[in-house]
Write a protein that holds these residues in place. Structure first.
Motif, short mmCIF file in Angstrom:
data_model
loop_
_atom_site.label_atom_id
_atom_site.label_comp_id
_atom_site.label_asym_id
_atom_site.label_seq_id
_atom_site.Cartn_x
_atom_site.Cartn_y
_atom_site.Cartn_z
N UNK A 260 -13.22 1.94 10.61
CA UNK A 260 -11.85 1.42 10.77
C UNK A 260 -11.40 1.28 12.21
N UNK A 261 -12.20 1.79 13.17
CA UNK A 261 -11.78 1.77 14.57
C UNK A 261 -10.72 2.82 14.84
N UNK A 262 -10.14 2.81 16.03
CA UNK A 262 -9.10 3.80 16.38
C UNK A 262 -7.88 3.67 15.46
N UNK A 263 -7.42 4.80 14.96
CA UNK A 263 -6.28 4.82 14.03
C UNK A 263 -5.39 6.01 14.36
N UNK A 264 -4.08 5.79 14.31
CA UNK A 264 -3.10 6.86 14.45
C UNK A 264 -2.38 7.06 13.11
N UNK A 265 -1.74 8.23 12.91
CA UNK A 265 -1.02 8.43 11.65
C UNK A 265 -0.01 7.32 11.36
N UNK A 266 0.72 6.89 12.38
CA UNK A 266 1.72 5.83 12.17
C UNK A 266 1.06 4.53 11.73
N UNK A 267 -0.18 4.29 12.17
CA UNK A 267 -0.90 3.09 11.74
C UNK A 267 -1.16 3.12 10.24
N UNK A 268 -1.54 4.30 9.73
CA UNK A 268 -1.85 4.42 8.31
C UNK A 268 -0.60 4.18 7.48
N UNK A 269 0.51 4.81 7.83
CA UNK A 269 1.73 4.63 7.05
C UNK A 269 2.26 3.20 7.17
N UNK A 270 2.11 2.59 8.35
CA UNK A 270 2.56 1.20 8.52
C UNK A 270 1.71 0.25 7.67
N UNK A 271 0.40 0.47 7.67
CA UNK A 271 -0.47 -0.38 6.85
C UNK A 271 -0.19 -0.18 5.36
N UNK A 272 0.11 1.07 4.97
CA UNK A 272 0.46 1.32 3.57
C UNK A 272 1.72 0.56 3.19
N UNK A 273 2.72 0.55 4.08
CA UNK A 273 3.97 -0.17 3.82
C UNK A 273 3.73 -1.68 3.69
N UNK A 274 2.70 -2.17 4.38
CA UNK A 274 2.35 -3.60 4.31
C UNK A 274 1.48 -3.94 3.11
N UNK A 275 1.08 -2.92 2.34
CA UNK A 275 0.30 -3.16 1.14
C UNK A 275 -1.20 -3.03 1.30
N UNK A 276 -1.66 -2.50 2.44
CA UNK A 276 -3.10 -2.33 2.64
C UNK A 276 -3.65 -1.34 1.61
N UNK A 277 -4.65 -1.74 0.81
CA UNK A 277 -5.14 -0.88 -0.27
C UNK A 277 -5.71 0.46 0.22
N UNK A 278 -6.49 0.44 1.30
CA UNK A 278 -7.09 1.69 1.77
C UNK A 278 -6.03 2.64 2.32
N UNK A 279 -5.07 2.11 3.06
CA UNK A 279 -4.00 2.95 3.58
C UNK A 279 -3.18 3.54 2.44
N UNK A 280 -2.90 2.72 1.42
CA UNK A 280 -2.17 3.24 0.27
C UNK A 280 -2.95 4.33 -0.44
#
Length: 332
Positions: free
Chosen positions: A221-241
């Motif tokens: 996934x490359x560099x990731x921060x906690x805020x990136x995961x929650x932001x991607x989840x809010x955008x509907x990203x399946x893995x982040x969700x």
């Protein structure tokens, strides 16, 4: 500013929060005095405290310092930051008459009696009201919270007095409960060796789950921060969700284990920086299902409240409660 005020500090692995308390007041935390700083900006707690006192012009005679690490006699080491804190050295450097040095989850626990209706939100069907801490009954509560790390504590109410329990329960070994969690454990074991609950249930832990799910899928996934995961989840990203779902389910399972371990039949309080931001995710996830799923004790667990703490300064509120108890008793 009057020197009958008490200096409060809630020190985590990322932020240092300071405030003043008036031990004679019914609600001792002076909310307008709260200020926060990044711990990385200062070489020591004393430097950060002096900066706060100089900035506010406050004069104080004593302090209550809650730190995210084990307090061992006169000294505490913050688990996720290099500061080493000495009670006696703080008293000398800040020219204070007295200093209390406590674990941060002792402070979180002592905040419970001061919480009001707007400071909490119940997760699940078991109800809880703040008046329950003040009805004179003996009670036992668990407290658990993800932030930079995972804190665990408890509160005993006996004969009208409150006794916080200081623990390092966040460092208990992680117990996977599903085949997917077994695979995540396998990935994290190769990275960390021993895997504690804190490796999953905290801000960096959410990233660990996300990256483990990516590795299981054969992707980087490359560099990731906690805020990136929650932001991607809010955008509907399946893995982040999915990472958020796993986080909430594991959090629920661990919170239930803490209840069973402490005999905290009166409820568990979910605190820490991530809880208010993830409240809706907790309510619409497997948190309660895994919290209650405890075999022969499942029916008991279904009756135990899980309460999200929304007060923005719960650690400082607990420090103020300790200041009120300690310094009023000494003055009597």
């Amino acid at each position: 500013m009057s020197d009958d005020r008490i200096l409060l500090a809630d020190i985590g692995g990322t932020n240092a929060r300071f405030a003043l308390a008036d031990p004679a007041a019914e609600m001792p935390l002076l909310v307008d005095s709260v200020e926060g700083f990044a711990v990385a900006e200062f070489p020591s707690l004393a430097h950060a405290a002096r900066h706060y006192l100089e900035h506010t012009g406050a004069r104080v005679r004593a302090g209550v310092f809650a730190v995210a690490g084990r307090v061992d006699g006169d000294e505490a080491r913050i688990t996720n930051h290099p500061w080493v804190i000495s009670r006696s050295r703080l008293r000398t450097e800040l020219e204070l008459d007295d200093v209390l040095l406590i674990n941060d989850f002792a402070a979180q626990s002592m905040a419970i009696p001061l919480l009001r209706e707007g400071d909490i939100a119940v997760v699940g069907g078991a109800a809880w009201r703040p008046a329950q801490t003040r009805d004179g009954s003996d009670r036992t509560y668990a407290v658990i919270g993800p932030g930079t790390g995972l804190g665990v504590g408890g509160l005993l109410v006996r004969d009208g007095r409150h006794y916080p329990l200081e623990t390092e329960g966040g460092h208990v070994s992680f117990p996977p409960g599903t085949p997917e969690e077994l695979m995540i454990l396998d990935v994290l074991s190769r990275q960390f060796g021993r895997v504690s609950n804190e490796r999953l249930i905290c801000g960096p832990g959410l990233v660990n789950i996300y990256r483990a799910l990516a590795e299981i899928a054969g992707e980087d996934p490359g560099p990731v921060k906690p805020a990136d995961v929650t932001a991607r989840a809010a955008e509907g990203d399946p893995r982040a969700n999915r990472a958020v779902d796993v986080f909430c389910a594991v959090f629920g399972a661990i919170a239930g284990d803490v209840v069973l371990t402490l005999g905290a039949w009166d409820g568990v309080f979910l605190t820490g920086g991530l809880v208010p931001r993830m409240l809706e995710a907790l309510r619409h996830s497997g948190f309660r299902q895994r919290f209650e799923h405890k075999g022969r004790f499942s029916s008991n667990m279904a009756r135990i409240p899980s309460v999200a703490v929304l007060h923005p300064h719960a650690g400082l509120l607990g420090c103020a409660a300790l200041a009120q108890r300690h310094f009023q008793a000494n003055a009597a």
